[in-house]
Design a protein around this motif. Structure first.
Motif, PDB file in Angstrom:
ATOM      1  N   TRP A  81       1.783  -1.908 -10.927  1.00  0.00           N
ATOM      2  CA  TRP A  81       2.159  -2.417  -9.607  1.00  0.00           C
ATOM      3  C   TRP A  81       2.318  -1.242  -8.656  1.00  0.00           C
ATOM      4  O   TRP A  81       2.833  -0.189  -9.049  1.00  0.00           O
ATOM      5  CB  TRP A  81       3.484  -3.172  -9.696  1.00  0.00           C
ATOM      6  CG  TRP A  81       3.393  -4.432 -10.492  1.00  0.00           C
ATOM      7  CD1 TRP A  81       3.539  -4.538 -11.848  1.00  0.00           C
ATOM      8  CD2 TRP A  81       3.110  -5.731 -10.019  1.00  0.00           C
ATOM      9  NE1 TRP A  81       3.373  -5.836 -12.237  1.00  0.00           N
ATOM     10  CE2 TRP A  81       3.105  -6.603 -11.130  1.00  0.00           C
ATOM     11  CE3 TRP A  81       2.864  -6.257  -8.755  1.00  0.00           C
ATOM     12  CZ2 TRP A  81       2.881  -7.961 -11.022  1.00  0.00           C
ATOM     13  CZ3 TRP A  81       2.633  -7.616  -8.647  1.00  0.00           C
ATOM     14  CH2 TRP A  81       2.643  -8.444  -9.768  1.00  0.00           C
ATOM     15  N   HIS A  82       1.917  -1.430  -7.400  1.00  0.00           N
ATOM     16  CA  HIS A  82       2.032  -0.376  -6.392  1.00  0.00           C
ATOM     17  C   HIS A  82       2.753  -0.906  -5.163  1.00  0.00           C
ATOM     18  O   HIS A  82       2.589  -2.067  -4.791  1.00  0.00           O
ATOM     19  CB  HIS A  82       0.643   0.136  -5.997  1.00  0.00           C
ATOM     20  CG  HIS A  82      -0.031   0.882  -7.086  1.00  0.00           C
ATOM     21  ND1 HIS A  82       0.190   2.220  -7.324  1.00  0.00           N
ATOM     22  CD2 HIS A  82      -0.917   0.485  -8.032  1.00  0.00           C
ATOM     23  CE1 HIS A  82      -0.536   2.617  -8.356  1.00  0.00           C
ATOM     24  NE2 HIS A  82      -1.210   1.570  -8.814  1.00  0.00           N
TER      25      HIS A  82
ATOM     26  N   LEU B 155      -0.678   1.369  -0.361  1.00  0.00           N
ATOM     27  CA  LEU B 155      -2.067   1.749  -0.605  1.00  0.00           C
ATOM     28  C   LEU B 155      -2.172   3.228  -0.956  1.00  0.00           C
ATOM     29  O   LEU B 155      -3.051   3.633  -1.714  1.00  0.00           O
ATOM     30  CB  LEU B 155      -2.921   1.434   0.621  1.00  0.00           C
ATOM     31  CG  LEU B 155      -3.177  -0.042   0.879  1.00  0.00           C
ATOM     32  CD1 LEU B 155      -3.967  -0.235   2.163  1.00  0.00           C
ATOM     33  CD2 LEU B 155      -3.900  -0.693  -0.288  1.00  0.00           C
TER      34      LEU B 155
ATOM     35  N   SER C 290      -0.045   4.983  -2.801  1.00  0.00           N
ATOM     36  CA  SER C 290       0.232   5.174  -4.233  1.00  0.00           C
ATOM     37  C   SER C 290      -0.919   4.642  -5.074  1.00  0.00           C
ATOM     38  O   SER C 290      -1.227   5.199  -6.130  1.00  0.00           O
ATOM     39  CB  SER C 290       1.554   4.524  -4.629  1.00  0.00           C
ATOM     40  OG  SER C 290       1.454   3.119  -4.641  1.00  0.00           O
ATOM     41  N   LEU C 291      -1.581   3.592  -4.609  1.00  0.00           N
ATOM     42  CA  LEU C 291      -2.753   3.069  -5.307  1.00  0.00           C
ATOM     43  C   LEU C 291      -3.884   4.085  -5.289  1.00  0.00           C
ATOM     44  O   LEU C 291      -4.519   4.338  -6.314  1.00  0.00           O
ATOM     45  CB  LEU C 291      -3.214   1.762  -4.653  1.00  0.00           C
ATOM     46  CG  LEU C 291      -4.493   1.135  -5.186  1.00  0.00           C
ATOM     47  CD1 LEU C 291      -4.344   0.765  -6.654  1.00  0.00           C
ATOM     48  CD2 LEU C 291      -4.869  -0.076  -4.355  1.00  0.00           C
TER      49      LEU C 291
ATOM     50  N   HIS D  68      -3.136   7.009  -7.717  1.00  0.00           N
ATOM     51  CA  HIS D  68      -2.993   6.688  -9.142  1.00  0.00           C
ATOM     52  C   HIS D  68      -4.356   6.747  -9.840  1.00  0.00           C
ATOM     53  O   HIS D  68      -5.265   5.990  -9.529  1.00  0.00           O
ATOM     54  CB  HIS D  68      -2.387   5.294  -9.314  1.00  0.00           C
ATOM     55  CG  HIS D  68      -2.212   4.898 -10.741  1.00  0.00           C
ATOM     56  ND1 HIS D  68      -1.166   5.351 -11.511  1.00  0.00           N
ATOM     57  CD2 HIS D  68      -2.949   4.114 -11.547  1.00  0.00           C
ATOM     58  CE1 HIS D  68      -1.275   4.847 -12.728  1.00  0.00           C
ATOM     59  NE2 HIS D  68      -2.348   4.096 -12.774  1.00  0.00           N
TER      60      HIS D  68
ATOM     61  N   LEU E  35     -11.409   1.265  -9.827  1.00  0.00           N
ATOM     62  CA  LEU E  35     -10.310   0.453  -9.303  1.00  0.00           C
ATOM     63  C   LEU E  35     -10.581  -1.029  -9.544  1.00  0.00           C
ATOM     64  O   LEU E  35     -11.660  -1.532  -9.238  1.00  0.00           O
ATOM     65  CB  LEU E  35     -10.168   0.709  -7.801  1.00  0.00           C
ATOM     66  CG  LEU E  35      -9.160  -0.136  -7.043  1.00  0.00           C
ATOM     67  CD1 LEU E  35      -7.744   0.142  -7.538  1.00  0.00           C
ATOM     68  CD2 LEU E  35      -9.260   0.146  -5.549  1.00  0.00           C
TER      69      LEU E  35
ATOM     70  N   LEU F 288      -8.570  -4.305  -8.348  1.00  0.00           N
ATOM     71  CA  LEU F 288      -7.450  -4.744  -7.513  1.00  0.00           C
ATOM     72  C   LEU F 288      -7.457  -6.267  -7.441  1.00  0.00           C
ATOM     73  O   LEU F 288      -8.465  -6.873  -7.085  1.00  0.00           O
ATOM     74  CB  LEU F 288      -7.581  -4.156  -6.108  1.00  0.00           C
ATOM     75  CG  LEU F 288      -6.591  -4.639  -5.060  1.00  0.00           C
ATOM     76  CD1 LEU F 288      -5.174  -4.234  -5.424  1.00  0.00           C
ATOM     77  CD2 LEU F 288      -6.971  -4.086  -3.697  1.00  0.00           C
TER      78      LEU F 288
ATOM     79  N   VAL G 274      -9.160  -0.278   1.544  1.00  0.00           N
ATOM     80  CA  VAL G 274      -9.518  -0.708   0.191  1.00  0.00           C
ATOM     81  C   VAL G 274     -11.017  -0.544  -0.036  1.00  0.00           C
ATOM     82  O   VAL G 274     -11.457  -0.073  -1.097  1.00  0.00           O
ATOM     83  CB  VAL G 274      -9.066  -2.159  -0.067  1.00  0.00           C
ATOM     84  CG1 VAL G 274      -9.645  -2.697  -1.369  1.00  0.00           C
ATOM     85  CG2 VAL G 274      -7.542  -2.248  -0.088  1.00  0.00           C
TER      86      VAL G 274
END
Length: 101
Positions: free
Chosen positions: A2-3, A6, A8-9, A12, A18, A20, A73
């Motif tokens: 969990w984030h 954006l 931190s996503l 990571h 990715l 999502l 994204v």
């Protein structure tokens, strides 16, 4: 994982593709509502003892935050590869209307 943002996503495991999945995420972002064909923003007013929207008429919504989030994204997906699935239970077509709950 969990984030909370954006950022931190993006930070990571940047070497991993990715995946999502987001449910009603885009609807949680701020919007602006306009009435009619112009740029008259819809507001909340006190009418007697009640709160009401004004002015009345056909409502059109815009969300600069949503547009920026989707661009961010998309850029992450281009850079990292992967897929994003945004689940939404809204209208089945584009057009004017009030979706604010």
């Amino acid at each position: 994982v969990w984030h909370d943002s954006l950022e931190s996503l993006a930070a990571h495991a940047p070497e991993v593709p990715l995946l999502l999945v987001a449910n009603e995420f885009l609807d949680a972002l701020p919007i602006h509502q306009y009435v009619g064909a112009g740029r008259q923003e819809r507001v909340i007013v006190l009418a007697g003892d009640e709160l009401r929207f004004a002015p009345e008429g056909t409502v059109r919504e815009e969300s600069p935050a949503r547009e920026a989030t989707v661009r961010t994204v998309a850029a992450m997906l281009v850079q990292r590869r992967g897929a994003a699935l945004f689940i939404d239970y809204g209208h089945d077509g584009a057009g004017a209307g009030d979706t604010l709950q």
